[in-house]
Motif scaffolding. Sequence first.
Motif, short mmCIF file in Angstrom:
data_model
loop_
_atom_site.label_atom_id
_atom_site.label_comp_id
_atom_site.label_asym_id
_atom_site.label_seq_id
_atom_site.Cartn_x
_atom_site.Cartn_y
_atom_site.Cartn_z
N THR A 484 48.00 41.25 48.52
CA THR A 484 47.56 40.48 49.68
C THR A 484 46.11 40.80 50.05
O THR A 484 45.34 39.93 50.44
CB THR A 484 48.47 40.78 50.89
N LEU A 485 45.73 42.07 49.94
CA LEU A 485 44.39 42.48 50.33
C LEU A 485 43.37 42.34 49.20
O LEU A 485 42.17 42.52 49.42
CB LEU A 485 44.41 43.94 50.80
N GLY A 486 43.85 42.01 48.02
CA GLY A 486 42.95 41.86 46.88
C GLY A 486 43.55 42.48 45.63
O GLY A 486 44.46 43.32 45.70
N GLN A 487 43.06 42.05 44.48
CA GLN A 487 43.55 42.59 43.21
C GLN A 487 42.70 43.79 42.80
O GLN A 487 41.61 44.01 43.31
CB GLN A 487 43.51 41.52 42.14
N GLY A 488 43.22 44.55 41.84
CA GLY A 488 42.49 45.72 41.37
C GLY A 488 43.40 46.68 40.64
O GLY A 488 44.28 46.28 39.88
N MET A 489 43.24 47.96 40.92
CA MET A 489 44.06 48.99 40.29
C MET A 489 44.11 50.18 41.24
O MET A 489 43.58 50.12 42.36
CB MET A 489 43.45 49.40 38.94
N ALA A 490 44.79 51.24 40.83
CA ALA A 490 44.88 52.43 41.66
C ALA A 490 44.72 53.67 40.78
O ALA A 490 44.90 53.61 39.55
CB ALA A 490 46.20 52.48 42.41
N VAL A 491 44.36 54.77 41.42
CA VAL A 491 44.15 56.02 40.71
C VAL A 491 44.86 57.14 41.46
O VAL A 491 44.76 57.24 42.69
CB VAL A 491 42.65 56.38 40.60
#
Length: 608
Positions: A484-491
């Motif tokens: 919802t807040l945006g696409q991307g990835m996590a670490v």
Amino acid sequence: MGKYDLLAKDIIKKVGGKDNIISLVHCVTRLRFNLKDESLADDEALKQMEGVITVMHSSGQYQVVIGNHVPQVFTDVCRLANISSETATEKKKMSFREKSLDLISGIMMPAIGILCACGMLKGLNSILLYLGLYSDADGIYILLNAIGDSIFFFFPVVIGFNTAKKLDMNPFLGLIIGAALCYPTINGTDVPLFGHMINVTYTSTLLPVILIVALAKPLESFFNRVIPDMVKTFITPMLVLLIALPVGFVVIGPIANLISNGISQGVLSIYKLSPIFAGFLVGGLWQVMIVFGVHIVLVVLCITNIISGTPDPILAFTTFVTFTTTGMIFAMWLKSKDKTLKQIALPAWISGFFGVTEPAIYGILLPRMKYFVLSCLCGAVAGAATAALGLKYHTMAGMGLFEIPALLDPTQPGKSMVHALIAAAISLIVGFAVTFITFKDEAPSETKEGELSDKCRKEVIACPLSGTVMALDQVKDAAFANGTLGQGMAVSPTEGKVTAPFDGTVMMLFPTRHAVGLMSDNGCEVIIHIGMDTVQLNGKYFEAHVNEGDKVKKGDLLITFDKDAIEREGYSLDTPVLVTNTKDYMEVVAMNRCGSKVHCGDEVITLL
């Protein structure tokens, strides 16, 4: 402390602060602000908040769409901002249309929930009577019928109170005006006044009390100015009642009743010309009216008919539009292989069964305009089917499944229940079938991982932390996980430092230093959120090395944090790296597989 205190605080801040709020009401899913200056509100920031579906500018109001927990958010916002209708003295410039819709909303919305509750009790009573659990002579039937009928019979009392509050006058004065209009000995009987015999009925009416309270408003203002403070608390209301009620009873009320009856008959005459066409038209336009926030007009027309004892067909046409939307979203959820869409669609179709379709409309259909148009066409079919089956609103009720009791004809509840279930089934099946046949996931990029051509690349984002790559949907926070807040990835970090992922500017640094927002020189907007719920540490264990507005180069140190201390406090440090302006790109591609190791500066996201 309220459950939604943090969300309420953020909403107040993003609408321009409590000093920018003139007044606030809410409907079933929206906070409806009247703001002094709407330009001070930050639409994009509000839309990105967890707990906010979208923002609308409509009917002279600044509408923040929340969903089915809006009453709790409303309560917390009012408490934190010290909002009450009595404190709002400034008025915002609005067009006549905007003023009219704002007035209607302010008068009617506070009563809708109780109207629905009483209507559902009437529906339940009809069902239990039909099933033979008791007769209409039994005390339980009589009591439930009295409870269900009460708000409809004494509606002028409720509306008098609400109208007075909306007009910034003593609300109990409006309440007494409504109560006087309902007094038994002056309703439906000959009353000799001023040489004329008056015979009118004001119980179960809407417009007379509104107009009489509107007359009382300037009278109250005048007497409050000229009467000494020591006696005006009781002299002012006495004089207002002495003037407004006789004039209202003899002149304003009868005219208002004629107008109400004229409107009701006018609407019903359109229905009589062609019920199926009327159902098709209203059902098809219903979601458009919701988007523009003007659906309250149909609700008021429906209430006007119901409280006068006339079954209303118009709002009935909209009952199963939510079912077509629910069927469409359910089909998308079944057919799609897009994890982000499936995560959004699951709660959307579940809430759709209970009549709350804003998550579906704003989160799924409007971004896919083709399917929003299809949903309107399916809604038109649902409205036409409702008309063909002869269903009408006989009382108010809840939403979705809980709206069906409103359609039960007290004279034949079994037959109308069967017809309602048929209309619900038709609506669900049409929405599901149309979508299941036509829906396809957006075509993925054919370029394989690691083979993205330089021509396609708009920008590459470097990893701001060292650690282990996670897919965004593995993050234990729905606002991040569902995209919802945006696409991307996590670490999942292995050391406590965050560096700049590109050359750009620090656009936002949270006071608690647990998150930072940046914009690259090429226009990419990124938020790095260190950990889950770490805002509650209030900055403890975090140190910022930049300020808002600073220019940074790729690799510059932004924030350091004490990883071990934060984890000892029980917080997860899984850190989402989000491209918040995802819509500006064809695709946001995470370049590393889950579980792989990365270091600060490694390329991790490609924007196409």
